[in-house]
Design an enzyme around this catalytic site. Sequence first.
Site, PDB file in Angstrom:
ATOM      1  N   GLY A 133      14.198 -27.955 -19.477  1.00 25.58           N
ATOM      2  CA  GLY A 133      14.654 -27.008 -20.497  1.00 25.58           C
ATOM      3  C   GLY A 133      13.510 -26.205 -21.073  1.00 25.58           C
ATOM      4  N   ASP A 134      12.420 -26.885 -21.432  1.00 19.83           N
ATOM      5  CA  ASP A 134      11.249 -26.195 -21.982  1.00 19.83           C
ATOM      6  C   ASP A 134      10.645 -25.244 -20.958  1.00 19.83           C
ATOM      7  OD1 ASP A 134      10.679 -27.491 -24.704  1.00 19.83           O
ATOM      8  OD2 ASP A 134      10.955 -29.224 -23.421  1.00 19.83           O
ATOM      9  N   THR A 135      10.585 -25.692 -19.712  1.00 16.98           N
ATOM     10  CA  THR A 135       9.976 -24.872 -18.676  1.00 16.98           C
ATOM     11  C   THR A 135      10.813 -23.625 -18.398  1.00 16.98           C
ATOM     12  OG1 THR A 135       9.077 -26.878 -17.664  1.00 16.98           O
ATOM     13  CG2 THR A 135       9.075 -24.896 -16.324  1.00 16.98           C
TER      14      THR A 135
END
Length: 401
Positions: free
Chosen positions: A171-173
């Site tokens: 998700g962060d990436t």
Amino acid sequence: MDNSEHLPLQGVRVLELGTLLAGPFSGRLLADFGAEVIKVEPPGKSDPMRNWGKKKDGVGLWWPIQSRNKKSITLNLREEAGQRVLKDLVKESDIIIENFRPGTMEKWGLSYERLSEVNPRIIMVRTSGFGQTGPYNKRAGFGSVAEAMGGLRHVTGFPDRPPSRIGISIGDTLAALFATIGCLTALHERERSGEGQVVDTAIYEAVFSVMESTIPDYLLTGYVRERMGNILPGVAPSNIYLTKDETYIVIGANSDGVFMRLCEAMGEPELAKNDKYSTHDARAKHMKELDLRIEEWTKSLPAEESLALLEEHGVPSGMIYSAKDIVEDPHYKEREMIVPVEHPELGEFPMPGVVPKLSRTPGKIHKPGAVKMGMDNEKVFKDILGMTSEQMEELKGNHII
């Protein structure tokens, strides 16, 4: 010589204020292509990422990658004196990256409106769990929560088990990738308008953006995609298959032409003409039966032999790689996807290579993340802002840097 010379983002200065993953990953991507990325940490309180991941000789192994190619300074943004210094840096910069909870920058008197008064060309890249607006905007939003609310967790795993997570911080990436696209888009637009703007990236939206046709599937047909394990609904054959030597391989042969070639590799060309398998819809309908038939073939051969046959017939296939497999693979080596970089404490440090590859001005890794906080204080505050040693000592004494 500046290490960024001849790189495509040479001359672009970035202030990275965020922590952990989503914001700093955008900083890493920009730094890989030559942007001067200045990582800001509060004095005495480092980015938690410095201690994440496995450790070697007490050194976290994630930080050198996440903060590669960046300069490191310390600055206390909670104090007015630190905010003044940041505004001075904003005057000399192009981009600010931050991934604090919405409202934090405003609380510190560092809203986009305030900073754009200092530098109308500044671009502020803001990444948060739920975005800068909307009823959820003030919620704490880690990538794991955004993966759940963006729809990814619901379809990840096997149908007879609870939802699973992917083994990385996807998700962060994803948010960082979308934020970087937005950043570069705003940078390009600024060439015409002369003005900066806000790039507002919500992690849940980045996840939702890659969820394919799940919404029209539901709204137009009433179908809710569920967890399907190693397959995609309606796409066959595309699965993992066990071989004679107890190894799983991946085969993707879901288009008509490729499926014909798979049947030839299996020594059963007539399968491609069978009404149960001859079309995309037919293969989807008989997916389980087809997968069992393919695995019957793969189980008759060692993995290496079956993969050789598949390659010979032009069928997409491959091993399921571990880190060990990646390190030993000649293609990774030829493509420079593991790059050794000298680390001051660990010696030769293996870095994941730069993606994507540009033919004329490729990105470059020239140093790992700064070992010590504030290593570049003097270089940044003196060279960019023209501070004297006395001014720096005063700021240090007041715990501003």
